[in-house]
Design a protein around this motif. Structure first.
Motif, PDB file in Angstrom:
ATOM      1  N   THR A 146     -50.677  58.557  10.791  1.00  0.00           N
ATOM      2  CA  THR A 146     -51.285  57.283  10.811  1.00  0.00           C
ATOM      3  C   THR A 146     -51.094  56.860   9.419  1.00  0.00           C
ATOM      4  O   THR A 146     -50.570  57.636   8.488  1.00  0.00           O
ATOM      5  CB  THR A 146     -52.414  56.932  11.328  1.00  0.00           C
ATOM      6  N   ASP A 147     -51.206  55.632   9.215  1.00  0.00           N
ATOM      7  CA  ASP A 147     -51.140  54.916   8.031  1.00  0.00           C
ATOM      8  C   ASP A 147     -52.051  55.413   7.008  1.00  0.00           C
ATOM      9  O   ASP A 147     -51.899  55.337   5.690  1.00  0.00           O
ATOM     10  CB  ASP A 147     -51.000  53.248   7.989  1.00  0.00           C
ATOM     11  N   GLY A 167     -51.062  58.373   4.665  1.00  0.00           N
ATOM     12  CA  GLY A 167     -49.942  58.039   3.597  1.00  0.00           C
ATOM     13  C   GLY A 167     -50.797  58.670   2.264  1.00  0.00           C
ATOM     14  O   GLY A 167     -51.829  58.351   2.004  1.00  0.00           O
ATOM     15  N   LYS A 171     -44.888  58.102   3.169  1.00  0.00           N
ATOM     16  CA  LYS A 171     -45.097  56.990   3.478  1.00  0.00           C
ATOM     17  C   LYS A 171     -44.986  56.565   5.251  1.00  0.00           C
ATOM     18  O   LYS A 171     -44.052  56.908   5.548  1.00  0.00           O
ATOM     19  CB  LYS A 171     -44.214  56.064   2.836  1.00  0.00           C
ATOM     20  N   VAL A 172     -46.131  56.172   5.832  1.00  0.00           N
ATOM     21  CA  VAL A 172     -45.955  56.075   7.059  1.00  0.00           C
ATOM     22  C   VAL A 172     -45.985  54.666   7.478  1.00  0.00           C
ATOM     23  O   VAL A 172     -46.613  53.615   7.084  1.00  0.00           O
ATOM     24  CB  VAL A 172     -47.513  56.706   7.727  1.00  0.00           C
ATOM     25  N   LYS A 173     -45.000  54.123   8.190  1.00  0.00           N
ATOM     26  CA  LYS A 173     -44.710  52.833   8.900  1.00  0.00           C
ATOM     27  C   LYS A 173     -45.393  52.438   9.824  1.00  0.00           C
ATOM     28  O   LYS A 173     -45.558  53.512  10.849  1.00  0.00           O
ATOM     29  CB  LYS A 173     -43.094  52.576   8.917  1.00  0.00           C
ATOM     30  N   VAL A 174     -45.829  51.530  10.129  1.00  0.00           N
ATOM     31  CA  VAL A 174     -46.407  50.785  11.458  1.00  0.00           C
ATOM     32  C   VAL A 174     -45.205  50.849  12.476  1.00  0.00           C
ATOM     33  O   VAL A 174     -44.234  50.458  12.240  1.00  0.00           O
ATOM     34  CB  VAL A 174     -47.196  49.375  11.402  1.00  0.00           C
ATOM     35  N   GLN A 175     -45.505  51.424  13.532  1.00  0.00           N
ATOM     36  CA  GLN A 175     -44.487  51.495  14.671  1.00  0.00           C
ATOM     37  C   GLN A 175     -44.157  50.213  15.292  1.00  0.00           C
ATOM     38  O   GLN A 175     -42.843  50.119  15.568  1.00  0.00           O
ATOM     39  CB  GLN A 175     -45.085  52.605  15.777  1.00  0.00           C
ATOM     40  N   GLU A 176     -45.048  49.274  15.251  1.00  0.00           N
ATOM     41  CA  GLU A 176     -44.674  47.976  16.015  1.00  0.00           C
ATOM     42  C   GLU A 176     -45.572  46.949  15.573  1.00  0.00           C
ATOM     43  O   GLU A 176     -46.746  47.073  15.382  1.00  0.00           O
ATOM     44  CB  GLU A 176     -44.464  47.997  17.660  1.00  0.00           C
ATOM     45  N   GLN A 177     -45.128  45.582  15.495  1.00  0.00           N
ATOM     46  CA  GLN A 177     -45.984  44.422  15.168  1.00  0.00           C
ATOM     47  C   GLN A 177     -45.648  43.480  16.090  1.00  0.00           C
ATOM     48  O   GLN A 177     -44.528  43.118  16.553  1.00  0.00           O
ATOM     49  CB  GLN A 177     -45.435  44.198  13.788  1.00  0.00           C
ATOM     50  N   ARG A 229     -49.338  53.294  17.247  1.00  0.00           N
ATOM     51  CA  ARG A 229     -50.121  52.310  16.292  1.00  0.00           C
ATOM     52  C   ARG A 229     -49.250  50.897  16.732  1.00  0.00           C
ATOM     53  O   ARG A 229     -48.108  50.943  16.451  1.00  0.00           O
ATOM     54  CB  ARG A 229     -50.340  52.588  15.221  1.00  0.00           C
ATOM     55  N   GLN A 285     -49.700  46.809  15.144  1.00  0.00           N
ATOM     56  CA  GLN A 285     -50.279  45.984  14.433  1.00  0.00           C
ATOM     57  C   GLN A 285     -50.107  44.303  14.892  1.00  0.00           C
ATOM     58  O   GLN A 285     -49.050  43.945  15.208  1.00  0.00           O
ATOM     59  CB  GLN A 285     -49.393  45.883  13.061  1.00  0.00           C
TER      60      GLN A 285
END
Length: 279
Positions: free
Chosen positions: A19-20, A23, A46-52, A152, A154
Motif C-alpha cells: 500500500t502507499d 513506500g 514507490k507505491v502508486k495508487v491503483q485507480e483514481q 486501493r 483514491q
C-alpha cells in the motif's frame, strides 16, 4: 524470502499487498557472527495508487471499482476501509454487516448482492461530499484472516459551490433548489463544518429546539419548502466564524439520506478606519 537463500544467493524480499504506507527506502544487511556488515543494499519502493475516481460534490452516488478474476467461495470476508481505518462496508457469511460500519457511512453504501458469483466487489457510495475525499481499500480475507485480494481507490471530490459575503451584511443565501418531489415525512437538516446543527425542518415545520445556540434566531427556510422544492437557507448577520462548508441532508423516517448538497461559505472581515483627535 527464498527458503534456500544461502544456496541460491537470492536475498530478495517479497512484500504482499503493498500500500502507499509501505513506500520508502528498504535496507538489506548481511552480518557475520561478530556483527560485522558483510554486504548491504538499499531499495526504494514507490507505491502508486491503483485507480483514481473524481466526482462532483452532491451527485447521487459514485462507484469505487474493485473487480477480480479469481473465484471466491462463500467463506470470505470483504472489507472496505478508508485511510483512517474506518470500516466503510463489510460483507461476510453471505450478507452485508451494517452493524460493523462506521456511523459516518451507515445507510450510504451498497455492494452487488451476487458479488461472489459476479466477482464484482465494487462499492457504491451515496451522496459523496467533500468530507468523503479519501483513499479507500477493498480487502478480501479467507477464514484464517489471510488477505487474498487488496485494491486501493483514491476518491477525489471537487470543491462545493462557493458563496462569498462581507462580515456584517444583513444576510447570505445558501441556495439549493431540487427537481424531485418531497413527501411530508422527510427531515431536512443543515449542518456546518463543525457538525453543529444550523437549521432543522421536520414534521412540516422548523425545529428551533434542535439548533445549535449560535445559530438560533439567525436562520430561515421557505415555509412551503415541500411544495416549492426550495431547500435554501438564509443565514442572518454572517460573521467570520461562520465560514466553512455547510451541508444539507434530506433523509426519510428511517434516517436514510435521500439527497445531499454542500455549500462553502467565505465570510470576509471588515476593516474600520478610526480617527483619533490630536490634543
Amino acid at each position: 524470502m527464498d527458503e534456500n537463500l544461502l544456496k541460491t544467493g537470492d536475498l530478495s524480499l517479497t512484500l504482499s499487498w503493498p500500500t502507499d504506507g509501505d513506500g520508502g527506502i528498504y535496507s538489506c544487511r548481511v552480518y557475520n557472527r561478530k556483527g560485522d556488515v558483510l554486504m548491504e543494499k538499499q531499495v526504494w519502493l514507490k507505491v502508486k495508487v491503483q485507480e483514481q475516481v473524481e466526482v462532483e460534490s452532491g451527485v447521487e452516488s459514485v462507484l469505487l471499482p474493485c473487480r477480480t478474476t479469481e473465484s471466491l467461495d462463500g467463506d470470505v470476508r470483504v472489507e472496505w476501509m478508508d485511510d483512517r481505518d474506518r470500516k466503510v462496508h463489510v460483507y461476510q457469511n453471505g450478507s452485508d454487516q451494517p452493524g460493523e460500519q462506521n456511523e459516518f457511512y451507515r445507510t450510504r453504501t451498497k455492494m452487488d448482492e451476487n458479488l461472489l458469483r459476479n466477482k464484482d466487489l465494487s462499492l457504491t457510495l451515496s451522496w459523496p461530499t467533500y468530507g468523503d475525499e479519501n483513499l479507500y481499500s477493498c480487502r478480501v480475507y479467507n477464514r484464517k484472516g489471510d488477505a487474498l485480494i487488496v485494491k486501493r481507490v483514491q476518491l477525489k471530490v471537487k470543491d462545493p459551490e462557493q458563496v462569498e459575503v462581507e462580515s456584517g451584511e444583513e444576510s447570505v443565501l445558501l441556495s439549493w433548489t431540487i427537481t424531485k418531489d418531497l413527501d411530508g415525512d422527510v427531515r431536512v437538516e443543515w449542518r456546518d463544518s463543525r457538525d453543529k446543527k444550523v437549521h432543522v425542518y421536520q414534521n412540516g415545520s422548523d425545529q428551533p429546539g434542535e439548533q445549535d445556540p449560535s445559530y438560533r434566531t439567525r436562520t430561515k427556510m421557505d415555509e412551503n419548502l415541500l411544495k416549492t422544492k426550495d431547500l435554501s437557507l438564509t443565514l442572518r448577520r454572517p460573521r467570520e466564524r461562520d465560514r466553512g462548508i455547510f451541508t444539507c441532508r434530506v433523509s426519510n423516517r428511517a434516517g436514510v439520506i435521500r439527497r445531499m448538497k454542500q455549500v462553502a461559505l467565505h465570510v470576509k472581515g471588515q476593516w474600520f478606519k478610526c480617527i483619533f483627535p490630536i490634543s
